[in-house]
Design a protein around this motif. Structure first.
Motif, short mmCIF file in Angstrom:
data_model
loop_
_atom_site.label_atom_id
_atom_site.label_comp_id
_atom_site.label_asym_id
_atom_site.label_seq_id
_atom_site.Cartn_x
_atom_site.Cartn_y
_atom_site.Cartn_z
N TYR A 57 1.82 41.19 -0.72
CA TYR A 57 1.27 40.50 0.63
C TYR A 57 2.40 40.34 1.52
CZ TYR A 57 -2.99 39.04 -2.01
OH TYR A 57 -4.15 39.03 -2.50
N GLU B 246 -6.08 25.19 -5.22
CA GLU B 246 -7.38 25.75 -5.49
C GLU B 246 -7.95 25.05 -6.74
OE1 GLU B 246 -7.08 30.03 -5.88
OE2 GLU B 246 -7.25 30.36 -3.72
N SER C 243 -1.83 36.82 -8.86
CA SER C 243 -2.43 36.30 -9.89
C SER C 243 -3.56 36.74 -10.54
CB SER C 243 -2.64 34.76 -9.16
OG SER C 243 -3.47 33.87 -10.14
N SER C 244 -4.26 37.52 -9.92
CA SER C 244 -5.53 37.93 -10.53
C SER C 244 -5.21 38.98 -11.77
CB SER C 244 -6.71 38.23 -9.56
OG SER C 244 -6.28 39.14 -8.65
N GLN D 28 4.42 32.60 -10.07
CA GLN D 28 4.29 34.01 -9.44
C GLN D 28 5.72 34.44 -8.81
OE1 GLN D 28 0.12 32.62 -8.02
NE2 GLN D 28 0.25 34.85 -7.54
N LYS E 31 0.30 44.88 -5.81
CA LYS E 31 -0.70 44.15 -4.97
C LYS E 31 0.38 43.42 -4.16
CE LYS E 31 -4.96 41.77 -4.36
NZ LYS E 31 -5.87 40.73 -5.15
#
Ligand code: BG6
Length: 475
Positions: A437, A179, A428-429, A17, A435
Motif C-alpha cells: 500500500y 475496526e 492483515s488478511s 504489521q 500486497k
C-alpha cells in the motif's frame, strides 16, 4: 481552499504489521503474534483453528514485519520529507504490559513509544494513536479468555491510564479499538476470542463487544480527566452497503447489513444500545450481562470524533440466487458489475467514500477522520529499483476528489486523511508482503526474505505535492 488549514494529511500503520521486534525490549506475546501467514491464517483469525503459541511449521509475519522498531528514525524522516502532518500508529499492548495483568508497566516499552512520538513531534507530525489494533496479550487469552471476560475492562483501563498519563502532552488524538466491528468477523484475529465446543458463539461475541464498548467509554472518561484537550475517536471498518437491485427486499437487506456495523458506533457516539439491536438480541435469544452503571457510563462518555477505514463499498442481495461473491476486507460482499476490482478482488469505488462520509455524518454529526484507505497492489521495481505505482496514485487521487466533494458540496466536517500502509507493511488478511500500500517500498518478500531497505516510489513525490498544496494539486 476546500479543506481546513490544519487538515491532518498523513498515513497509517499498526504495530503488529509494521513494528517487528516482537519479543524485543521485554515485549510479551500477543494474539497477533501467533497468527501465521499462509493457508491457515484466516481459520486462525476466525477462531476456527486454535493456535495458542507459535510452532515450527508456520511463518509468523508479525515477528519481524518491516522492523519499524529498529528503523523508526529513518521511517519518520521519510514521512517528514513527504510533509506528513499526522502519523497514525498503534501501541502494542504487550510492550507496555507484557502479560496484560502485570502490576507495573514495562519501562522499555513506554520509552520506545516516547521516542517515536518525540521523533514525530520534532518534525511537526501529530501522532494519532490506536490503543489496540487487533492485539491482546496472549496471557490474557489463556487465563481469562480475552474479551469474553469482564476483567478485561480493568486491564484495558490500566493500559489507558498508563499511556494517557505518560503521553498526555505528546498525543492529542487517540482511537480506542481499531475496526471494532471486526470482532464479529475475526473474533480471534481482532479480539483474541476462541470458542468452546457447543457454545453460542454469537452470545460470546456480543458479550465481548459489550466489554469493549464499556472499556472504550472508560478510556474516554479517563483521557478527558487527564487532559481535557485529548480527543478520543472510535474506529469503524466502514463502507456503505448497496442493494443489488431496487427490490425493497434488497434495500432492506442492505440497511440491516449496515446496522450490523453501525451498532458499535451508535453506542460509542450516541451513547446507547439502539432499539434495533435490543430487538435483534431478543430474536437471537442473547442476553447481555451488564453491570450497574454501564448504561450511564456509555451515555456520558461518548467519543469526540468518528474515524473509519474505507477500501470499497459493499453489495448485498436478498435473493440467494445472486451469489457472485468477491473479497472485501473479510466482509462478505457481492461483486458489483459497475466497479473495477484490485488484484485481490477488492472493489474500487471512490464515490462510495463520499456516500459513506455522508451516511456517517448524517447519523452522528461529529467530526470524521478517514484513517485508512488505499490500494493493495503488486509493485514491481524496475532494474534501478524504482516503482511507478500509477494505479495507486490514481486510486488515492480519485478518493481525495471524493472526500473533497463531501466537504465542499455536502458540508461534511472532515479532520483528516491517513492512507493505509504509507510504508509497505504486512497485509492483515493474507500475511503477505506482496500486497503493498505504501509510498515507500520495503525490500522484503512473502517468505520473510529481504534487506528491509526503504525505497521511495513514484507516489512519494506525488503525495508530497498533494500535502503541500492542501489537496489542491492532484495531477
Ligand atoms: C483494515 C485493517 O482491515 O484493513 C488493517 O485495519 C489492514 O490492519 C487493512 O491491513 C488492509 O487490509 P489488508 O488485508 O489488505 O492488509
Amino acid at each position: 481552499m476546500v479543506l481546513r488549514k490544519d487538515f491532518l494529511w498523513g498515513g497509517a500503520t499498526a504495530a503488529n504489521q509494521f513494528e517487528g521486534g516482537y519479543l524485543d525490549g521485554n515485549k510479551g506475546l500477543s494474539n497477533v503474534d501467533v497468527i501465521p501467514a499462509g493457508k491457515d491464517r484466516v481459520s486462525v483469525m476466525k477462531g476456527k483453528m486454535k493456535m495458542m503459541e507459535c510452532d515450527n511449521l508456520h511463518y509468523y509475519p508479525s515477528h519481524e514485519a518491516v522492523d519499524f522498531y529498529h528503523h523508526y528514525k529513518e521511517d519518520i524522516a521519510l514521512l517528514a520529507e513527504m510533509g506528513f502532518k499526522c502519523f497514525r500508529l498503534s501501541i502494542a499492548w504487550t510492550r507496555i504490559f507484557p502479560n496484560g495483568d502485570d502490576a507495573t508497566p514495562n519501562e522499555e516499552g513506554l520509552k520506545f513509544y516516547e521516542d517515536v512520538f518525540d521523533e514525530c513531534l520534532k518534525y511537526g507530525i501529530e501522532p494519532l494513536v490506536t490503543i489496540t489494533h487487533f492485539d491482546v496479550p496472549m496471557n490474557l487469552v489463556r487465563t481469562i479468555g480475552s474479551w469474553r471476560s469482564r476483567k478485561m475492562i480493568d486491564h484495558y483501563e490500566r493500559l489507558c491510564k498508563t499511556i494517557f498519563s505518560r503521553y498526555k502532552d505528546k498525543v492529542k488524538y487517540w482511537l480506542t479499538f481499531n475496526e471494532i466491528n471486526m470482532l464479529l468477523h475475526l473474533p480471534f484475529g481482532s479480539s483474541g476470542l476462541v470458542f468452546e465446543e457447543g457454545e453460542n458463539e454469537e452470545t460470546v461475541k456480543y458479550q465481548a463487544a459489550h466489554h469493549q464498548l464499556v472499556a472504550s467509554a472508560k478510556a474516554t472518561e479517563i483521557a478527558h480527566q487527564i487532559n481535557p484537550e485529548i480527543k478520543i475517536g472510535c474506529m469503524l471498518a466502514g463502507a456503505s452497503t448497496y442493494p443489488y437491485t431496487c427490490a425493497p427486499e434488497d434495500v432492506w437487506k442492505a440497511m440491516t447489513r449496515d446496522r450490523e456495523h453501525y451498532f458499535f458506533v451508535d453506542i460509542q457516539s450516541r451513547g446507547e444500545y439502539p432499539n434495533y439491536v435490543k430487538k435483534m438480541f431478543e430474536r437471537m435469544n442473547i442476553s447481555i450481562k451488564m453491570e450497574d452503571g454501564d448504561e450511564e457510563l456509555l451515555k456520558k462518555h461518548t467519543v469526540d470524533f468518528v474515524s473509519f477505514s474505507y477500501y470499497g463499498s459493499r453489495l448485498t442481495s436478498a435473493d440467494p440466487k445472486v451469489n457472485s461473491q468477491t473479497a472485501a476486507n473479510l466482509f462478505p460482499t457481492l461483486r458489483n458489475p459497475h466497479l473495477k476490482v484490485s488484484e485481490w478482488g477488492w472493489q474500487i469505488d471512490p464515490l462510495g467514500l463520499r456516500i459513506t462520509l455522508n451516511a456517517l455524518y448524517d447519523r452522528y454529526q461529529k467530526p470524521l477522520v478517514i484513517v485508512e484507505n488505499g490500494l493493495g497492489a503488486i509493485d514491481k521495481p524496475d532494474k534501478n529499483g524504482y516503482i511507478e505505482d500509477d494505479d495507486r496514485i490514481e486510486y488515492i487521487r480519485e478518493h481525495i476528489k471524493a472526500f473533497k466533494s463531501a466537504v465542499e458540496e455536502d458540508g461534511v466536517d472532515l479532520l483528516g486523511y491517513t492512507t493505509w500502509g504509507c510504508i509497505d507493511l504486512v497485509s492483515s488478511s493474507t500475511g503477505e508482503m506482496s500486497k503493498r500500500y505504501g509510498f515507500i517500498y520495503v525490500d522484503k518478500d512473502d517468505q520473510g526474505h529481504g534487506t528491509l531497505k526503504r525505497i521511495k516510489k513514484k507516489s512519494f513525490n506525488w503525495y508530497k505535492k498533494v500535502i503541500s498544496s492542501n489537496g489542491e494539486e492532484l495531477d
